[in-house]
Scaffold this motif. Structure first.
Motif, short mmCIF file in Angstrom:
data_model
loop_
_atom_site.label_atom_id
_atom_site.label_comp_id
_atom_site.label_asym_id
_atom_site.label_seq_id
_atom_site.Cartn_x
_atom_site.Cartn_y
_atom_site.Cartn_z
N LYS A 1 -13.07 -43.89 6.09
CA LYS A 1 -12.86 -44.71 4.09
C LYS A 1 -11.24 -45.58 5.63
CE LYS A 1 -11.01 -44.03 0.79
NZ LYS A 1 -10.69 -43.33 -0.13
N ASP B 1 -13.15 -39.18 5.61
CA ASP B 1 -12.97 -39.25 4.42
C ASP B 1 -14.08 -37.63 3.95
OD1 ASP B 1 -15.83 -39.32 4.48
OD2 ASP B 1 -15.67 -41.50 4.13
N GLN C 1 -8.65 -46.07 9.61
CA GLN C 1 -9.18 -45.70 9.08
C GLN C 1 -8.56 -43.90 8.64
OE1 GLN C 1 -12.82 -47.21 10.81
NE2 GLN C 1 -13.37 -45.04 12.19
N LYS D 1 -17.38 -49.85 2.30
CA LYS D 1 -16.58 -48.99 1.67
C LYS D 1 -14.82 -49.04 1.52
CE LYS D 1 -17.09 -44.11 3.24
NZ LYS D 1 -18.12 -43.57 4.98
N GLY D 2 -14.98 -48.99 -0.07
CA GLY D 2 -13.29 -49.17 -0.27
C GLY D 2 -12.66 -50.19 -0.16
N LYS E 1 -8.36 -35.62 -3.87
CA LYS E 1 -8.39 -37.26 -3.10
C LYS E 1 -7.03 -37.77 -2.78
CE LYS E 1 -12.01 -38.31 -2.21
NZ LYS E 1 -12.74 -38.45 -0.51
N GLY F 1 -5.78 -42.23 -1.08
CA GLY F 1 -7.42 -41.95 -0.83
C GLY F 1 -7.91 -41.10 -0.01
#
Length: 507
Positions: free
Chosen positions: A204, A196, A193, A235-236, A145, A150
């Motif tokens: 993400k 991911d 976004q 999510k995140g 990552k 990320g």
């Protein structure tokens, strides 16, 4: 004459006519940019020392609209137009583009030339970038990552000919300086976004990194337009949500339930919002809802509840019901994978009866794969889909959630995959059906709606729905209206937000 008349009737702004790059990197309409600028103290545009940064330039609309205001606001201090323009573009306006293409587009919008060192630029610079920069940045990988955003190394460790999406503003170890200077205002519509590497179109969020990095630079003001999904975390976004809701420096928040009301032609669930963060402010937030283009404003603290209630009209109703109840369904509803069985689990020929996705129905799961830590298997269970409003992105329209066609009554000994969550588990079928009648009321589904900004509904979304503990009658809205003292006006609002129940009882 005809041409003159046509221009008076129809003279569109070219930045209103651009096609969006994608559903998560969208161009900001000029009217939205100006609505965000209107939130700022207008004396900023009469100050020759005010500095502005857009850290995610796409069309250059923010810098262009700021330039217009400064050209007017500085007329007295700098009467000569060319000197005024030179001062504004060289000393006050700065941008970081998200791609090489958008750097050219932004320079064309702001300087009237994609190369500001040429004669075609309204203000000449010694180089081809001016104050709108673009630099291709590499992700910094650690354990697959990027340590800054990320991003998945598998997805974004790309050839140099492909866009890396390693945005310069959030991919720097220097937490203090951009352009080697401080800024008074940071304004932007950041990318939303990144894929991911998960199943399907899994992605993400990334916009929170732009907000957090902007705060680290300690400007006087920040205003950004971002998706509203952060209201309920996920999510995140859980840490970002907590920080934002508790941040008393957020002076104004404007929320649109329908994303298309802000970005025509773009369809993202949950809507969009923009905010004004004021470094020197400490107080309640002015929250404005746009429901069918009608604004409603209220002053309140954003962290009154763990999950932000976006509709001002709903706050009073939720508070009234909270005062009368102690227990809530978020403690009763199961977590995802209530029996440890994933959605893609292959049905077995025999074993424990198991409810799969609707097109498969009830099949079997291997007994050794069943996890029953919460002792649900041998109870009657009301199963509800984890994504009951899949496909609905416009929350200004009435929402349904649950109806007979999308829930299942699971008998003792029956399990389910993670396509379902167990809304309630009971010793008898009668209790389960009574609980179902409670869940089907508009009042209960309205309380659920206050926490939902995407298609998924999990146990946390039931935090405003009281747990009545005993379910020994068939429930109706009339019963709950009387129980909780809901007024006629409050009911009319509830009724307008929730669909009627339809379908046959499958129980």
């Amino acid at each position: 004459m005809a041409d003159s008349l046509f221009n008076e009737i129809y003279n569109p702004d070219v930045l209103s006519c651009l096609a969006n790059l994608s559903n998560d990197e969208v161009f900001t309409p000029p009217e939205v940019a100006n609505a965000m600028l209107d939130m700022l103290p207008q004396e900023l545009f009469s100050n020759p020392d005010t500095t502005f940064l857009d850290p995610a330039c796409k069309s250059g609309v923010f810098l262009r609209e700021i330039a217009k205001r400064l050209i007017s606001g500085l007329e007295v201090q700098i009467p000569d137009l060319q000197k005024r323009i030179d001062h504004i573009f060289h000393k006050q306006l700065f941008g970081i583009a998200i791609t090489e293409l958008t750097s050219l587009l932004s320079r064309r919008s702001v300087y009237c030339s994609k190369y500001p060192n040429t004669e075609y630029s309204v203000s000449r610079f010694p180089d081809v970038e001016g104050n709108i920069r673009y630099k291709r940045i590499k992700h910094t990988w650690q354990d697959g990552k990027c340590i800054y955003c990320g991003a998945s190394q598998k997805e974004y460790n790309r050839d140099s000919l492909l866009e890396s999406h390693a945005y310069q503003f959030i991919h720097s170890g220097d937490k203090e300086r951009v352009f080697d200077m401080k800024f008074d205002v940071i304004i932007s519509n950041p990318p939303y976004q990144l894929n991911d590497g998960g199943n399907g179109k899994s992605a993400k969020p990334i916009y929170q990194h732009f907000v957090n990095r902007a705060k680290l630079l300690k400007p006087k003001y920040i205003t950004m337009i971002i998706p509203s999904r952060w209201f309920s975390g996920g999510k995140g976004l859980d840490d970002f949500r907590k920080e934002m809701l508790s941040d008393r420096r957020i002076e104004k928040l404007v929320d649109y339930e329908n994303f298309k009301d802000v970005f025509p032609g773009v369809d993202l669930a949950g809507g969009a919002c923009y905010f004004l963060w004021n470094r020197d402010y400490n107080g309640m937030c002015e929250v404005t809802n746009f429901d069918k283009s009608k604004p409603l404003t209220s002053n309140r603290y954003l962290d009154e509840n763990e999950i932000f209630i976006r509709q001002n009209l709903a706050v009073k109703i939720v508070k009234k019901i909270q005062k009368q109840n102690k227990y809530y369904l978020n403690k009763k509803v199961s977590s995802r994978k209530p029996f440890g069985i994933p959605t893609n689990y292959p049905p077995k020929e025999n074993g424990i009866p198991c409810w799969f996705i609707q097109r498969i129905g009830k099949k079997y799961a291997d007994k050794k794969d069943i996890i029953d830590n919460n002792q649900l298997l041998n109870k009657w269970k009301l199963l509800v889909p984890k994504a009951p409003i899949a496909g609905q992105t416009d929350f200004t329209k009435p929402v349904g959630f649950y109806y007979d066609g999308n829930i299942r009554l699971a008998a003792p000994g029956e399990s389910c995959t993670e396509s379902w969550i167990v809304a309630g588990a009971f010793d008898t079928r009668e209790e389960t059906l009574n609980f179902k009648s409670y869940l089907f009321t508009k009042v209960v589904r309205f309380l659920l709606l206050q926490t939902v900004v995407s298609q998924d509904v999990t146990k946390k979304n039931f935090c405003f729905v009281p747990d009545l503990r005993k379910y020994n009658i068939t429930y109706t809205d009339e019963y709950l209206i009387d129980l909780w003292g809901i007024s006629k006006d409050e009911w009319n609002y509830i009724d307008s937000r929730i669909c009627n129940i339809g379908g046959d009882d499958n129980g």
